[in-house]
Design a protein around this motif. Structure first.
Motif, PDB file in Angstrom:
ATOM      1  N   ASN A  19       5.437   6.070   1.344  1.00  0.00           N
ATOM      2  CA  ASN A  19       5.357   7.207   2.268  1.00  0.00           C
ATOM      3  C   ASN A  19       3.925   7.666   2.416  1.00  0.00           C
ATOM      4  OD1 ASN A  19       8.203   8.009   0.843  1.00  0.00           O
ATOM      5  ND2 ASN A  19       8.027   7.933   3.107  1.00  0.00           N
ATOM      6  N   PHE A  20       2.906   6.987   1.323  1.00  0.00           N
ATOM      7  CA  PHE A  20       1.532   7.327   1.412  1.00  0.00           C
ATOM      8  C   PHE A  20       0.499   6.218   1.365  1.00  0.00           C
ATOM      9  CE2 PHE A  20       4.302  10.221  -1.189  1.00  0.00           C
ATOM     10  CZ  PHE A  20       3.618  11.504  -0.928  1.00  0.00           C
ATOM     11  N   LYS A  21      -0.789   6.656   1.861  1.00  0.00           N
ATOM     12  CA  LYS A  21      -1.862   5.846   1.748  1.00  0.00           C
ATOM     13  C   LYS A  21      -2.444   5.816   0.257  1.00  0.00           C
ATOM     14  CE  LYS A  21      -2.558   6.377   6.681  1.00  0.00           C
ATOM     15  NZ  LYS A  21      -2.015   5.165   7.209  1.00  0.00           N
ATOM     16  N   LYS A  22      -2.959   4.673  -0.113  1.00  0.00           N
ATOM     17  CA  LYS A  22      -3.305   4.774  -1.646  1.00  0.00           C
ATOM     18  C   LYS A  22      -4.885   4.503  -1.571  1.00  0.00           C
ATOM     19  CE  LYS A  22      -2.570   2.408  -5.938  1.00  0.00           C
ATOM     20  NZ  LYS A  22      -1.934   1.302  -6.707  1.00  0.00           N
ATOM     21  N   ILE A  23      -5.580   5.304  -2.365  1.00  0.00           N
ATOM     22  CA  ILE A  23      -7.199   5.037  -2.355  1.00  0.00           C
ATOM     23  C   ILE A  23      -7.450   5.385  -4.027  1.00  0.00           C
ATOM     24  CG2 ILE A  23      -9.262   6.361  -2.078  1.00  0.00           C
ATOM     25  CD1 ILE A  23      -8.015   7.859   0.394  1.00  0.00           C
ATOM     26  N   VAL A  24      -7.853   4.226  -4.389  1.00  0.00           N
ATOM     27  CA  VAL A  24      -8.232   4.147  -5.796  1.00  0.00           C
ATOM     28  C   VAL A  24      -9.731   4.331  -5.979  1.00  0.00           C
ATOM     29  CG1 VAL A  24      -8.674   2.381  -7.593  1.00  0.00           C
ATOM     30  CG2 VAL A  24      -6.678   1.918  -6.293  1.00  0.00           C
ATOM     31  N   PHE A  25     -10.012   5.390  -6.713  1.00  0.00           N
ATOM     32  CA  PHE A  25     -11.401   6.003  -6.741  1.00  0.00           C
ATOM     33  C   PHE A  25     -11.891   5.798  -8.060  1.00  0.00           C
ATOM     34  CE2 PHE A  25      -8.725   9.385  -8.235  1.00  0.00           C
ATOM     35  CZ  PHE A  25      -9.210   9.900  -9.190  1.00  0.00           C
ATOM     36  N   ASN A  26     -11.174   5.053  -8.826  1.00  0.00           N
ATOM     37  CA  ASN A  26     -11.572   4.727 -10.312  1.00  0.00           C
ATOM     38  C   ASN A  26     -10.876   3.433 -10.936  1.00  0.00           C
ATOM     39  OD1 ASN A  26     -12.520   4.344 -12.774  1.00  0.00           O
ATOM     40  ND2 ASN A  26     -12.527   6.508 -13.437  1.00  0.00           N
ATOM     41  N   ASP A  44      -6.840   6.290   9.410  1.00  0.00           N
ATOM     42  CA  ASP A  44      -6.264   5.638  10.678  1.00  0.00           C
ATOM     43  C   ASP A  44      -6.260   4.140   9.983  1.00  0.00           C
ATOM     44  OD1 ASP A  44      -5.789   7.874  11.767  1.00  0.00           O
ATOM     45  OD2 ASP A  44      -7.684   7.320  13.194  1.00  0.00           O
ATOM     46  N   ASN A  45      -4.940   3.332  10.179  1.00  0.00           N
ATOM     47  CA  ASN A  45      -4.347   2.102   9.936  1.00  0.00           C
ATOM     48  C   ASN A  45      -4.907   1.620   8.327  1.00  0.00           C
ATOM     49  OD1 ASN A  45      -4.117   1.559  12.461  1.00  0.00           O
ATOM     50  ND2 ASN A  45      -6.140   1.606  12.882  1.00  0.00           N
ATOM     51  N   LEU A  46      -5.063   2.690   7.474  1.00  0.00           N
ATOM     52  CA  LEU A  46      -5.578   2.621   6.193  1.00  0.00           C
ATOM     53  C   LEU A  46      -4.040   2.375   5.477  1.00  0.00           C
ATOM     54  CD1 LEU A  46      -7.272   2.558   3.715  1.00  0.00           C
ATOM     55  CD2 LEU A  46      -7.196   4.857   3.779  1.00  0.00           C
ATOM     56  N   GLU A  47      -3.939   1.513   4.406  1.00  0.00           N
ATOM     57  CA  GLU A  47      -2.836   1.255   3.670  1.00  0.00           C
ATOM     58  C   GLU A  47      -3.088   1.626   2.119  1.00  0.00           C
ATOM     59  OE1 GLU A  47       0.310   1.503   4.627  1.00  0.00           O
ATOM     60  OE2 GLU A  47      -0.271   1.268   6.780  1.00  0.00           O
ATOM     61  N   GLU A  48      -4.261   0.783   1.750  1.00  0.00           N
ATOM     62  CA  GLU A  48      -4.711   0.923   0.291  1.00  0.00           C
ATOM     63  C   GLU A  48      -6.299   0.434   0.520  1.00  0.00           C
ATOM     64  OE1 GLU A  48      -4.160  -1.046  -3.971  1.00  0.00           O
ATOM     65  OE2 GLU A  48      -2.267  -0.886  -2.723  1.00  0.00           O
ATOM     66  N   ILE A  49      -6.988   1.241  -0.211  1.00  0.00           N
ATOM     67  CA  ILE A  49      -8.350   0.995  -0.299  1.00  0.00           C
ATOM     68  C   ILE A  49      -9.059   1.217  -1.866  1.00  0.00           C
ATOM     69  CG2 ILE A  49      -9.216   2.997   0.496  1.00  0.00           C
ATOM     70  CD1 ILE A  49     -11.127   1.876   1.854  1.00  0.00           C
ATOM     71  N   ASN A  50     -10.002   0.461  -2.134  1.00  0.00           N
ATOM     72  CA  ASN A  50     -10.717   0.683  -3.292  1.00  0.00           C
ATOM     73  C   ASN A  50     -12.229   1.397  -2.929  1.00  0.00           C
ATOM     74  OD1 ASN A  50     -12.107   0.837  -6.018  1.00  0.00           O
ATOM     75  ND2 ASN A  50     -11.090  -1.394  -6.631  1.00  0.00           N
ATOM     76  N   ILE A  51     -12.456   2.504  -3.477  1.00  0.00           N
ATOM     77  CA  ILE A  51     -13.772   2.978  -3.186  1.00  0.00           C
ATOM     78  C   ILE A  51     -14.443   3.408  -4.423  1.00  0.00           C
ATOM     79  CG2 ILE A  51     -12.822   3.888  -0.841  1.00  0.00           C
ATOM     80  CD1 ILE A  51     -13.209   6.778  -2.201  1.00  0.00           C
ATOM     81  N   SER A  52     -14.207   2.706  -5.564  1.00  0.00           N
ATOM     82  CA  SER A  52     -14.597   3.112  -6.774  1.00  0.00           C
ATOM     83  C   SER A  52     -16.302   3.006  -6.742  1.00  0.00           C
ATOM     84  CB  SER A  52     -14.140   2.333  -7.892  1.00  0.00           C
ATOM     85  OG  SER A  52     -12.582   2.369  -7.918  1.00  0.00           O
TER      86      SER A  52
END
Length: 322
Positions: A162-169, A216-224
């Motif tokens: 149900n969510f979009k996942k953002i890894v920041f670390n 938009d169109n984001l499912e999972e991203i690593n922005i560390s």
């Protein structure tokens, strides 16, 4: 005579500046010293550990989050979200939440090796409205946030899908190490600049920031690699200044004040709120008088009130002085 004219000139100049005000030296000058204190309850089940809270002005309601109860590698109780109206805080008695939403199946889904449980959510913050429903960012202690729309009347559970996942670390930066399940504790959001602010506890206590990526169109991203440590804020809060309850020993929660462009950082150990600029200038402090409190979350609520949650199930509301 020359000095008198100069003084009169300065007075006239400052008097003509619209909105010119001096900074408050203490947040007690802005809020009532005695808050409304209520216990948040639910039918059949107790509230275990409130860890964060956020306000949705468009709907005039609050969302509070409870961290999971984890023993070793076993999850004894999944995290839950409690939805309630501002009216619940105005009554004399303790109150039941309007709705309870369970967060399920978040454990063991991390792409990093940071310690802790992905189910251990520590805070949540309102982001924006999508088709009439609020969107939030939920933060856990392993260095991830989950962004998604949550219907206040949601029945049943919410899962990672149900969510979009953002890894920041992701654990690669040794300057941002998470140790012994001591990591991110609070999250705040500046909608104008799309900036996310995160406070971390433990030996690596610090304030971090990054720009929220396009969803938009984001499912999972690593922005560390895009995360910046706000070193000036951390330096200010760790200096020796007994008058302002410094150095700070922990950071439990954070809120962004859109009116001032500053952060309100909550310390659980000291039971103090620090009003600090992004440049690291300490503007004001507010001491919480009740030593029994275990404050974990903070938000700016309805009518410019200051609302906190404290473990296990306490909600505090400070009304602004008129």
């Amino acid at each position: 005579m020359k000095n008198i004219f100069l003084l009169l000139f300065l007075i006239a100049t400052f008097s003509g500046l619209k909105g010119f005000t001096f900074e408050a030296k203490n947040l007690d000058e802005l809020y009532d010293s005695k808050p409304v204190i209520k216990k948040l309850l639910r039918k059949n089940h107790e509230v275990l550990n409130l860890s964060g809270i956020t306000y949705v002005p468009d709907l005039d309601i609050y969302f509070a989050i409870e961290n999971a109860k984890v023993q070793g590698k076993n999850i004894e109780n999944e995290a839950r979200i409690f939805v309630f109206s501002k009216k619940s805080l105005e009554n004399d008695d303790d109150f039941l939440s309007d709705n309870v939403i369970k967060l399920e199946d978040f454990n063991s889904r991390s792409i990093n090796d940071n310690p802790g449980s992905q189910s251990d959510f520590e805070d949540m913050v309102f982001i924006d409205m999508v088709n009439g429903l609020p969107r939030f960012a939920l933060i856990n202690e392993t260095g991830e946030i989950y962004v998604g729309v949550i219907d206040p009347g949601q029945k049943g559970s919410l899962r990672p899908d149900n969510f979009k996942k953002i890894v920041f670390n992701d654990g690669e930066d040794k300057n941002r190490t998470i140790e012994n399940n001591k990591g991110p504790e609070g999250i705040a959001f500046d909608p104008q600049n799309q900036a996310v602010y995160i406070v971390n506890e433990g030996s690596g206590m610090r304030v971090e920031t990054f720009k929220l990526p396009a969803l938009d169109n984001l499912e999972e991203i690593n922005i560390s690699s895009q995360v910046k440590i706000l070193k000036k804020i951390t330096k200010t809060l760790t200096r020796n200044d007994k008058d302002n309850d410094l150095p700070i020993k922990d950071m439990a929660g954070v809120a962004f004040d859109q009116k001032t462009g500053r952060l309100l950082i909550l310390s659980d150990d000291a039971r103090v709120i620090y009003d600090i600029s992004l440049e690291g200038k300490l503007i004001a402090v507010k001491k919480l008088r009740d030593e029994k409190l275990h404050p974990e979350g903070i938000t700016l609520g309805d009518e410019e009130s200051l609302v906190l949650v404290s473990e296990p199930n306490i909600v505090l509301k400070y009304r602004p002085n008129k």
